[in-house]
Design a protein around this motif. Structure first.
Motif, PDB file in Angstrom:
ATOM      1  N   LEU A  13       0.954  -1.318   0.205  1.00 23.85           N
ATOM      2  CA  LEU A  13       0.080  -0.081  -0.083  1.00 23.85           C
ATOM      3  C   LEU A  13       0.871   1.368   0.305  1.00 23.85           C
ATOM      4  CD1 LEU A  13      -2.660  -0.569   2.421  1.00 23.85           C
ATOM      5  CD2 LEU A  13      -3.000  -1.061   0.417  1.00 23.85           C
ATOM      6  N   TYR A  14       0.312   2.792  -0.555  1.00 24.14           N
ATOM      7  CA  TYR A  14       1.193   3.595  -0.237  1.00 24.14           C
ATOM      8  C   TYR A  14       0.076   4.131   0.813  1.00 24.14           C
ATOM      9  CZ  TYR A  14       3.039   2.182  -4.759  1.00 24.14           C
ATOM     10  OH  TYR A  14       3.665   2.392  -6.115  1.00 24.14           O
ATOM     11  N   LEU A  15       0.671   4.911   2.170  1.00 24.46           N
ATOM     12  CA  LEU A  15       0.255   5.331   2.798  1.00 24.46           C
ATOM     13  C   LEU A  15       0.449   6.531   3.353  1.00 24.46           C
ATOM     14  CD1 LEU A  15       1.320   2.758   5.347  1.00 24.46           C
ATOM     15  CD2 LEU A  15      -0.411   3.132   4.433  1.00 24.46           C
ATOM     16  N   ASP A  16      -0.528   7.840   2.860  1.00 30.88           N
ATOM     17  CA  ASP A  16       0.101   8.874   3.451  1.00 30.88           C
ATOM     18  C   ASP A  16      -0.845   9.441   4.772  1.00 30.88           C
ATOM     19  OD1 ASP A  16       0.242  11.844   2.468  1.00 30.88           O
ATOM     20  OD2 ASP A  16      -1.180  11.816   0.925  1.00 30.88           O
ATOM     21  N   PHE A  17       0.064   9.650   5.409  1.00 32.30           N
ATOM     22  CA  PHE A  17      -0.691  10.341   7.154  1.00 32.30           C
ATOM     23  C   PHE A  17      -1.340  11.375   7.279  1.00 32.30           C
ATOM     24  CE2 PHE A  17      -0.287  11.314  11.106  1.00 32.30           C
ATOM     25  CZ  PHE A  17      -0.431  10.038  11.760  1.00 32.30           C
ATOM     26  N   ASP A  18      -0.855  12.818   5.917  1.00 31.42           N
ATOM     27  CA  ASP A  18      -0.566  14.040   7.169  1.00 31.42           C
ATOM     28  C   ASP A  18      -1.602  14.216   5.584  1.00 31.42           C
ATOM     29  OD1 ASP A  18       1.943  13.891   4.886  1.00 31.42           O
ATOM     30  OD2 ASP A  18       2.720  14.874   6.116  1.00 31.42           O
ATOM     31  N   GLY A  19      -1.609  13.748   3.644  1.00 29.47           N
ATOM     32  CA  GLY A  19      -2.058  14.390   2.997  1.00 29.47           C
ATOM     33  C   GLY A  19      -1.647  15.252   1.972  1.00 29.47           C
ATOM     34  N   TYR A  20       0.026  15.077   2.612  1.00 25.34           N
ATOM     35  CA  TYR A  20       0.304  15.934   2.108  1.00 25.34           C
ATOM     36  C   TYR A  20       1.925  15.551   1.692  1.00 25.34           C
ATOM     37  CZ  TYR A  20      -1.237  20.429   4.480  1.00 25.34           C
ATOM     38  OH  TYR A  20      -2.329  21.248   5.432  1.00 25.34           O
ATOM     39  N   TYR A  21       2.008  15.759   0.098  1.00 21.46           N
ATOM     40  CA  TYR A  21       3.186  15.496  -0.921  1.00 21.46           C
ATOM     41  C   TYR A  21       3.008  13.998  -1.548  1.00 21.46           C
ATOM     42  CZ  TYR A  21       5.319  19.878   1.289  1.00 21.46           C
ATOM     43  OH  TYR A  21       5.228  20.994   1.946  1.00 21.46           O
ATOM     44  N   GLY A  22       1.889  13.459  -1.080  1.00 20.02           N
ATOM     45  CA  GLY A  22       1.472  12.169  -1.377  1.00 20.02           C
ATOM     46  C   GLY A  22       2.115  10.836  -0.199  1.00 20.02           C
ATOM     47  N   PRO A  23       2.357  10.113  -0.858  1.00 23.31           N
ATOM     48  CA  PRO A  23       3.283   8.622  -0.047  1.00 23.31           C
ATOM     49  C   PRO A  23       4.510   9.290   0.391  1.00 23.31           C
ATOM     50  CG  PRO A  23       1.990   7.737  -1.875  1.00 23.31           C
ATOM     51  CD  PRO A  23       1.756   8.633  -1.707  1.00 23.31           C
ATOM     52  N   GLN A  24       5.109   9.176   1.898  1.00 20.65           N
ATOM     53  CA  GLN A  24       6.707   9.373   1.615  1.00 20.65           C
ATOM     54  C   GLN A  24       6.829   8.474   3.240  1.00 20.65           C
ATOM     55  OE1 GLN A  24       8.852  11.928   0.505  1.00 20.65           O
ATOM     56  NE2 GLN A  24       6.444  12.464  -0.976  1.00 20.65           N
TER      57      GLN A  24
END
Length: 89
Positions: A13-24
């Motif tokens: 999965l691609y996880l994006d915790f903060d909703g910024y810059y896509g998954p990091q």
């Protein structure tokens, strides 16, 4: 949640915790803090390499990269500015 549960639940999965810059990579770290370790989030950072400086010794035991500093299952590894285009990893 256990470490193994976390791995299997999020595998591929691609996880994006903060909703910024896509998954990091920092997003994965933040989910791990919340879902597995159950510790407060560390302050926001401009790159993954800054986590080392902002992570509190109250919750983390920092082990420098040495011949004896061998990561164990569940450890969080942080790469310096020489990785990730200067932002660490």
């Amino acid at each position: 949640m256990t470490f193994d549960d976390f791995i299997w639940q999020n595998y591929g999965l691609y996880l994006d915790f903060d909703g910024y810059y896509g998954p990091q990579c920092v997003d994965l770290y933040r989910f791990y803090l919340r879902d597995v370790l159950g510790v407060p989030q560390t302050p926001g950072v401009s790159g993954a390499n800054k986590i080392w400086d902002t992570a509190s010794s109250t919750y983390f035991y920092k082990i420098k990269n040495t011949p004896d500093g061998i990561p164990q299952k569940g450890d969080i590894m942080i790469w310096n500015q020489n990785a990730g285009g200067g932002f660490g990893h």
